[in-house]
Design a protein around this motif. Structure first.
Motif, PDB file in Angstrom:
ATOM      1  N   MET A   1     -24.889  15.858   4.952  1.00 32.73           N
ATOM      2  CA  MET A   1     -25.484  14.567   4.664  1.00 32.73           C
ATOM      3  C   MET A   1     -25.965  14.173   5.858  1.00 32.73           C
ATOM      4  O   MET A   1     -26.014  14.124   6.892  1.00 32.73           O
ATOM      5  CB  MET A   1     -24.070  13.787   4.329  1.00 32.73           C
ATOM      6  N   SER A   2     -27.431  13.372   5.704  1.00 31.71           N
ATOM      7  CA  SER A   2     -28.118  13.115   6.576  1.00 31.71           C
ATOM      8  C   SER A   2     -27.728  11.529   7.047  1.00 31.71           C
ATOM      9  O   SER A   2     -27.089  11.040   6.563  1.00 31.71           O
ATOM     10  CB  SER A   2     -29.699  12.957   6.094  1.00 31.71           C
ATOM     11  N   VAL A   3     -28.188  10.995   8.253  1.00 31.82           N
ATOM     12  CA  VAL A   3     -27.859   9.737   8.851  1.00 31.82           C
ATOM     13  C   VAL A   3     -27.963   8.666   7.699  1.00 31.82           C
ATOM     14  O   VAL A   3     -27.554   7.910   7.469  1.00 31.82           O
ATOM     15  CB  VAL A   3     -28.508   9.591  10.061  1.00 31.82           C
ATOM     16  N   GLN A   4     -29.432   8.813   7.074  1.00 30.91           N
ATOM     17  CA  GLN A   4     -29.716   7.844   6.348  1.00 30.91           C
ATOM     18  C   GLN A   4     -28.933   7.791   4.910  1.00 30.91           C
ATOM     19  O   GLN A   4     -28.850   6.796   4.634  1.00 30.91           O
ATOM     20  CB  GLN A   4     -31.287   8.159   5.873  1.00 30.91           C
ATOM     21  N   ASP A   5     -28.577   9.144   4.547  1.00 32.44           N
ATOM     22  CA  ASP A   5     -27.502   8.997   3.467  1.00 32.44           C
ATOM     23  C   ASP A   5     -26.294   8.367   3.720  1.00 32.44           C
ATOM     24  O   ASP A   5     -25.675   7.570   3.042  1.00 32.44           O
ATOM     25  CB  ASP A   5     -27.203  10.467   2.987  1.00 32.44           C
ATOM     26  N   ASP A   6     -25.631   8.397   5.100  1.00 32.53           N
ATOM     27  CA  ASP A   6     -24.544   7.972   5.508  1.00 32.53           C
ATOM     28  C   ASP A   6     -24.829   6.367   5.469  1.00 32.53           C
ATOM     29  O   ASP A   6     -23.717   5.734   5.072  1.00 32.53           O
ATOM     30  CB  ASP A   6     -24.150   8.374   6.919  1.00 32.53           C
ATOM     31  N   LEU A   7     -25.808   5.914   6.159  1.00 31.41           N
ATOM     32  CA  LEU A   7     -26.206   4.557   6.179  1.00 31.41           C
ATOM     33  C   LEU A   7     -26.206   4.038   4.668  1.00 31.41           C
ATOM     34  O   LEU A   7     -25.565   2.768   4.572  1.00 31.41           O
ATOM     35  CB  LEU A   7     -27.392   4.346   6.845  1.00 31.41           C
ATOM     36  N   THR A   8     -26.895   4.643   3.710  1.00 35.48           N
ATOM     37  CA  THR A   8     -26.794   4.027   2.429  1.00 35.48           C
ATOM     38  C   THR A   8     -25.613   3.987   1.999  1.00 35.48           C
ATOM     39  O   THR A   8     -25.053   2.934   1.266  1.00 35.48           O
ATOM     40  CB  THR A   8     -27.809   5.144   1.683  1.00 35.48           C
ATOM     41  N   THR A   9     -24.460   4.817   2.030  1.00 36.60           N
ATOM     42  CA  THR A   9     -23.445   4.986   1.707  1.00 36.60           C
ATOM     43  C   THR A   9     -22.553   3.878   2.302  1.00 36.60           C
ATOM     44  O   THR A   9     -21.858   3.020   1.564  1.00 36.60           O
ATOM     45  CB  THR A   9     -22.680   6.288   1.868  1.00 36.60           C
ATOM     46  N   MET A  10     -22.658   3.553   3.481  1.00 40.88           N
ATOM     47  CA  MET A  10     -22.057   2.267   4.103  1.00 40.88           C
ATOM     48  C   MET A  10     -22.571   1.300   3.622  1.00 40.88           C
ATOM     49  O   MET A  10     -21.676   0.316   3.531  1.00 40.88           O
ATOM     50  CB  MET A  10     -22.204   2.751   5.581  1.00 40.88           C
ATOM     51  N   GLN A  11     -23.932   1.088   3.272  1.00 37.84           N
ATOM     52  CA  GLN A  11     -24.275  -0.285   2.930  1.00 37.84           C
ATOM     53  C   GLN A  11     -23.686  -0.516   1.590  1.00 37.84           C
ATOM     54  O   GLN A  11     -23.369  -1.696   1.131  1.00 37.84           O
ATOM     55  CB  GLN A  11     -25.967  -0.313   2.663  1.00 37.84           C
ATOM     56  N   ARG A  12     -23.508   0.374   0.687  1.00 39.37           N
ATOM     57  CA  ARG A  12     -22.811   0.286  -0.539  1.00 39.37           C
ATOM     58  C   ARG A  12     -21.568  -0.249  -0.371  1.00 39.37           C
ATOM     59  O   ARG A  12     -21.091  -1.121  -1.405  1.00 39.37           O
ATOM     60  CB  ARG A  12     -22.900   1.518  -1.586  1.00 39.37           C
ATOM     61  N   CYS A  13     -20.754   0.471   0.574  1.00 41.01           N
ATOM     62  CA  CYS A  13     -19.479   0.053   0.589  1.00 41.01           C
ATOM     63  C   CYS A  13     -19.246  -1.487   0.947  1.00 41.01           C
ATOM     64  O   CYS A  13     -18.313  -2.097   0.649  1.00 41.01           O
ATOM     65  CB  CYS A  13     -18.962   0.853   1.506  1.00 41.01           C
ATOM     66  N   LEU A  14     -20.332  -1.929   1.985  1.00 40.36           N
ATOM     67  CA  LEU A  14     -20.176  -3.047   2.490  1.00 40.36           C
ATOM     68  C   LEU A  14     -20.456  -4.227   1.617  1.00 40.36           C
ATOM     69  O   LEU A  14     -20.245  -5.323   1.296  1.00 40.36           O
ATOM     70  CB  LEU A  14     -21.174  -3.288   3.675  1.00 40.36           C
ATOM     71  N   ASP A  15     -21.543  -3.785   0.482  1.00 41.14           N
ATOM     72  CA  ASP A  15     -21.913  -4.333  -0.673  1.00 41.14           C
ATOM     73  C   ASP A  15     -20.527  -4.736  -1.475  1.00 41.14           C
ATOM     74  O   ASP A  15     -20.254  -6.045  -2.043  1.00 41.14           O
ATOM     75  CB  ASP A  15     -23.045  -4.065  -1.620  1.00 41.14           C
ATOM     76  N   ASP A  16     -19.968  -3.889  -1.768  1.00 41.78           N
ATOM     77  CA  ASP A  16     -18.654  -3.943  -2.496  1.00 41.78           C
ATOM     78  C   ASP A  16     -17.662  -4.783  -1.886  1.00 41.78           C
ATOM     79  O   ASP A  16     -17.009  -5.640  -2.541  1.00 41.78           O
ATOM     80  CB  ASP A  16     -18.253  -2.491  -2.712  1.00 41.78           C
ATOM     81  N   LEU A  17     -17.502  -4.587  -0.470  1.00 44.48           N
ATOM     82  CA  LEU A  17     -16.623  -5.434   0.255  1.00 44.48           C
ATOM     83  C   LEU A  17     -17.147  -6.930   0.257  1.00 44.48           C
ATOM     84  O   LEU A  17     -16.034  -7.840   0.077  1.00 44.48           O
ATOM     85  CB  LEU A  17     -16.696  -5.180   1.648  1.00 44.48           C
ATOM     86  N   SER A  18     -18.364  -7.253   0.312  1.00 47.53           N
ATOM     87  CA  SER A  18     -18.744  -8.437   0.262  1.00 47.53           C
ATOM     88  C   SER A  18     -18.685  -9.138  -1.214  1.00 47.53           C
ATOM     89  O   SER A  18     -18.080 -10.359  -1.115  1.00 47.53           O
ATOM     90  CB  SER A  18     -20.384  -8.634   0.392  1.00 47.53           C
ATOM     91  N   ARG A  19     -18.602  -8.303  -2.281  1.00 42.70           N
ATOM     92  CA  ARG A  19     -18.290  -9.006  -3.569  1.00 42.70           C
ATOM     93  C   ARG A  19     -16.851  -9.124  -3.643  1.00 42.70           C
ATOM     94  O   ARG A  19     -16.340 -10.036  -4.288  1.00 42.70           O
ATOM     95  CB  ARG A  19     -18.760  -7.948  -4.597  1.00 42.70           C
ATOM     96  N   SER A  20     -15.947  -8.143  -3.222  1.00 44.11           N
ATOM     97  CA  SER A  20     -14.404  -8.423  -3.071  1.00 44.11           C
ATOM     98  C   SER A  20     -13.943  -9.752  -2.252  1.00 44.11           C
ATOM     99  O   SER A  20     -13.230 -10.521  -2.633  1.00 44.11           O
ATOM    100  CB  SER A  20     -13.813  -7.175  -2.444  1.00 44.11           C
TER     101      SER A  20
END
Length: 96
Positions: A1-20
């Motif tokens: 997995m590339s760094v950009q893929d990891d950052l995108t995954t992290m961004q999705r998780c943070l979006d989920d956290l923000s909604r929660s």
């Protein structure tokens, strides 16, 4: 997995956290200290990931720290005229 893929995954998780966190704020109210801290921490994480994404997206090579040259010559003694020797007291007084 590339760094950009990891950052995108992290961004999705943070979006989920923000909604929660938003759902919790609706249930518990946003005025309590604990809820404000959780919201602030989630916001700080989002900002940190944005800064990290910005830093990794620049194509430039990693910057080397700037070196500072310290001369070997002694400092001008007039710089220290108005100071006391630490731990020794003033020049014109003696310790008890």
């Amino acid at each position: 997995m590339s760094v950009q893929d990891d950052l995108t995954t992290m961004q999705r998780c943070l979006d989920d956290l923000s909604r929660s966190v938003g759902r919790l704020e609706k249930q518990l109210g946003s005025g309590g200290l604990d809820m404000r801290r959780v919201r602030a921490d989630a916001d700080h994480l989002k900002e940190s990931v944005a800064l990290l994404r910005e830093a990794t997206s620049s194509p430039s090579a990693p910057r080397k720290p700037e070196l500072v040259t310290i001369p070997d010559t002694p400092y001008d003694p007039s710089l220290w005229i108005d100071t006391d020797d630490e731990g020794l007291g003033a020049r014109d007084r003696h310790a008890p």
